[in-house]
Design a protein around this motif. Structure first.
Motif, mmCIF file in Angstrom:
data_model
loop_
_atom_site.group_PDB
_atom_site.id
_atom_site.type_symbol
_atom_site.label_atom_id
_atom_site.label_comp_id
_atom_site.label_asym_id
_atom_site.label_seq_id
_atom_site.Cartn_x
_atom_site.Cartn_y
_atom_site.Cartn_z
ATOM 1 N N GLN A 25 0.648 -0.902 -0.337
ATOM 2 C CA GLN A 25 0.133 0.203 -0.320
ATOM 3 C C GLN A 25 0.919 1.539 0.076
ATOM 4 O O GLN A 25 2.131 1.098 0.932
ATOM 5 C CB GLN A 25 -1.108 0.463 1.039
ATOM 6 C CG GLN A 25 -2.103 -1.477 1.628
ATOM 7 C CD GLN A 25 -2.677 -0.825 2.974
ATOM 8 O OE1 GLN A 25 -3.451 -0.126 2.881
ATOM 9 N NE2 GLN A 25 -2.669 -2.227 3.012
ATOM 10 N N TRP A 26 0.560 2.457 -0.528
ATOM 11 C CA TRP A 26 1.134 3.259 -0.346
ATOM 12 C C TRP A 26 0.498 4.738 -1.066
ATOM 13 O O TRP A 26 -0.579 4.942 -1.128
ATOM 14 C CB TRP A 26 2.036 3.649 -1.333
ATOM 15 C CG TRP A 26 2.071 3.379 -2.833
ATOM 16 C CD1 TRP A 26 0.953 2.131 -3.571
ATOM 17 C CD2 TRP A 26 1.777 4.289 -4.632
ATOM 18 N NE1 TRP A 26 0.361 2.943 -5.190
ATOM 19 C CE2 TRP A 26 0.544 3.624 -5.287
ATOM 20 C CE3 TRP A 26 2.415 5.530 -4.260
ATOM 21 C CZ2 TRP A 26 1.248 4.653 -6.030
ATOM 22 C CZ3 TRP A 26 1.944 6.167 -5.240
ATOM 23 C CH2 TRP A 26 1.109 5.550 -6.428
ATOM 24 N N ALA A 27 0.621 5.820 -0.700
ATOM 25 C CA ALA A 27 0.182 7.198 -0.791
ATOM 26 C C ALA A 27 1.805 8.171 -0.786
ATOM 27 O O ALA A 27 2.443 8.116 -0.816
ATOM 28 C CB ALA A 27 -0.264 7.850 0.842
ATOM 29 N N HIS A 29 1.494 11.959 -0.471
ATOM 30 C CA HIS A 29 1.707 13.474 0.472
ATOM 31 C C HIS A 29 2.347 14.987 0.566
ATOM 32 O O HIS A 29 3.515 13.949 0.298
ATOM 33 C CB HIS A 29 1.361 13.069 2.338
ATOM 34 C CG HIS A 29 0.220 11.760 2.348
ATOM 35 N ND1 HIS A 29 -0.228 11.508 3.424
ATOM 36 C CD2 HIS A 29 -0.810 11.603 1.347
ATOM 37 C CE1 HIS A 29 -1.045 10.608 3.528
ATOM 38 N NE2 HIS A 29 -1.686 10.625 2.116
ATOM 39 N N ARG A 43 -2.865 15.969 0.582
ATOM 40 C CA ARG A 43 -3.109 14.363 0.320
ATOM 41 C C ARG A 43 -3.201 14.186 -1.041
ATOM 42 O O ARG A 43 -4.330 14.289 -1.644
ATOM 43 C CB ARG A 43 -4.100 14.011 1.254
ATOM 44 C CG ARG A 43 -3.728 13.896 2.847
ATOM 45 C CD ARG A 43 -4.538 14.055 3.252
ATOM 46 N NE ARG A 43 -5.049 12.219 3.591
ATOM 47 C CZ ARG A 43 -5.299 11.908 4.281
ATOM 48 N NH1 ARG A 43 -5.710 13.199 5.572
ATOM 49 N NH2 ARG A 43 -5.977 11.161 5.076
ATOM 50 N N LYS A 45 -2.348 11.541 -2.859
ATOM 51 C CA LYS A 45 -3.026 9.914 -3.552
ATOM 52 C C LYS A 45 -2.852 9.244 -2.191
ATOM 53 O O LYS A 45 -1.954 9.578 -1.342
ATOM 54 C CB LYS A 45 -2.036 9.472 -4.265
ATOM 55 C CG LYS A 45 -2.281 8.040 -5.086
ATOM 56 C CD LYS A 45 -1.387 6.863 -4.848
ATOM 57 C CE LYS A 45 -1.994 5.831 -5.168
ATOM 58 N NZ LYS A 45 -2.402 4.476 -3.922
ATOM 59 N N GLU A 46 -4.184 9.098 -2.149
ATOM 60 C CA GLU A 46 -4.452 7.661 -0.654
ATOM 61 C C GLU A 46 -3.899 6.355 -0.908
ATOM 62 O O GLU A 46 -3.815 6.432 -1.676
ATOM 63 C CB GLU A 46 -5.834 8.226 -0.370
ATOM 64 C CG GLU A 46 -6.152 9.273 -0.391
ATOM 65 C CD GLU A 46 -5.632 10.474 1.226
ATOM 66 O OE1 GLU A 46 -4.774 9.278 1.980
ATOM 67 O OE2 GLU A 46 -5.534 11.210 1.126
ATOM 68 N N PHE A 47 -3.841 5.839 0.117
ATOM 69 C CA PHE A 47 -3.269 4.394 0.249
ATOM 70 C C PHE A 47 -4.427 3.464 -0.694
ATOM 71 O O PHE A 47 -3.852 2.731 -1.087
ATOM 72 C CB PHE A 47 -2.983 3.703 1.850
ATOM 73 C CG PHE A 47 -2.146 4.619 2.489
ATOM 74 C CD1 PHE A 47 -0.780 3.915 2.396
ATOM 75 C CD2 PHE A 47 -2.572 5.103 3.150
ATOM 76 C CE1 PHE A 47 0.251 4.582 2.738
ATOM 77 C CE2 PHE A 47 -1.301 6.068 3.837
ATOM 78 C CZ PHE A 47 -0.071 5.309 4.275
ATOM 79 N N GLN A 49 -6.576 4.596 -3.052
ATOM 80 C CA GLN A 49 -6.364 4.808 -4.183
ATOM 81 C C GLN A 49 -5.637 4.597 -5.338
ATOM 82 O O GLN A 49 -4.223 4.186 -5.428
ATOM 83 C CB GLN A 49 -6.752 6.959 -4.132
ATOM 84 C CG GLN A 49 -6.892 7.330 -5.886
ATOM 85 C CD GLN A 49 -6.958 8.496 -4.637
ATOM 86 O OE1 GLN A 49 -6.649 9.208 -4.019
ATOM 87 N NE2 GLN A 49 -7.864 9.604 -5.627
ATOM 88 N N VAL A 55 -5.040 11.663 -9.450
ATOM 89 C CA VAL A 55 -4.036 11.407 -8.753
ATOM 90 C C VAL A 55 -2.994 12.258 -9.972
ATOM 91 O O VAL A 55 -2.130 13.324 -9.419
ATOM 92 C CB VAL A 55 -3.192 10.676 -8.634
ATOM 93 C CG1 VAL A 55 -2.102 10.423 -8.155
ATOM 94 C CG2 VAL A 55 -4.338 9.434 -7.479
#
Length: 172
Positions: A25-27, A29, A43, A45-47, A49, A55
């Motif tokens: 999982q990655w984001a 920020h 924020r 890109k969220e985990f 998404q 994005v």
């Protein structure tokens, strides 16, 4: 003719594309500050998404502005990481310079604040690794992250290639 922000953006997206094909999982920020009362945590890109057009549009709209109140951003990112449903938690911080802000005449205080935020995050189970493009940053980076939790990339044009390689080393 490519700006530092463009190279950092490209490196983040290349890393994200590589992670997208794994089970991690990655984001993505970001942050910027204009004094202690105006810290913006972005924020992008969220985990949960996907790396999609929304994005990419948010990433393309980023502008390089304001200051770097790093400790505040680390505390916020660490809080979000504690909520993530994952066994391994890593914040990979990409920066172009030392902590500073317009309302802080003593930059060493923001360096000490960032070091406290890193120590707290690590104690809570989220490790932090910093990638910097500031060739003169060894002293403050060592103070904030410790001697083995950061890397300086001397040639920023190498950042898009080196960031995915570094992530593979850190997540192995």
């Amino acid at each position: 003719g490519t700006s530092m922000l463009d190279l950092m953006r490209r490196a983040s997206l290349l890393l994200g594309s590589a992670i997208e094909h794994s089970r991690d999982q990655w984001a993505i920020h970001g942050f910027r500050s204009n004094g202690r009362h105006q810290v913006h945590y972005l924020r992008l890109k969220e985990f949960n998404q996907p790396l999609d057009d929304h994005v990419l549009q948010r990433m393309a709209a980023l502008e390089s502005e304001w200051s770097t109140r790093m400790g505040t951003a680390i505390r916020h990112a660490s809080h979000l990481m504690r909520q993530a449903k994952t066994q391994q938690r890593l914040i990979l911080l990409l920066t172009d310079g030392e902590p500073h802000d317009i309302d802080m005449p003593w930059p060493t205080l923001l360096t000490k604040d960032a070091a406290r935020a890193v120590a707290q995050s690590t104690a809570e189970g989220t490790s932090i690794f910093c990638v910097s493009v500031d060739r003169t940053g060894d002293n403050y980076l060592k103070e904030i992250f410790g001697s083995h939790r950061y890397r300086v990339i001397d040639k920023i044009e190498q950042l898009p290639n080196q960031l995915p390689e570094l992530y593979c080393q850190l997540s192995a």
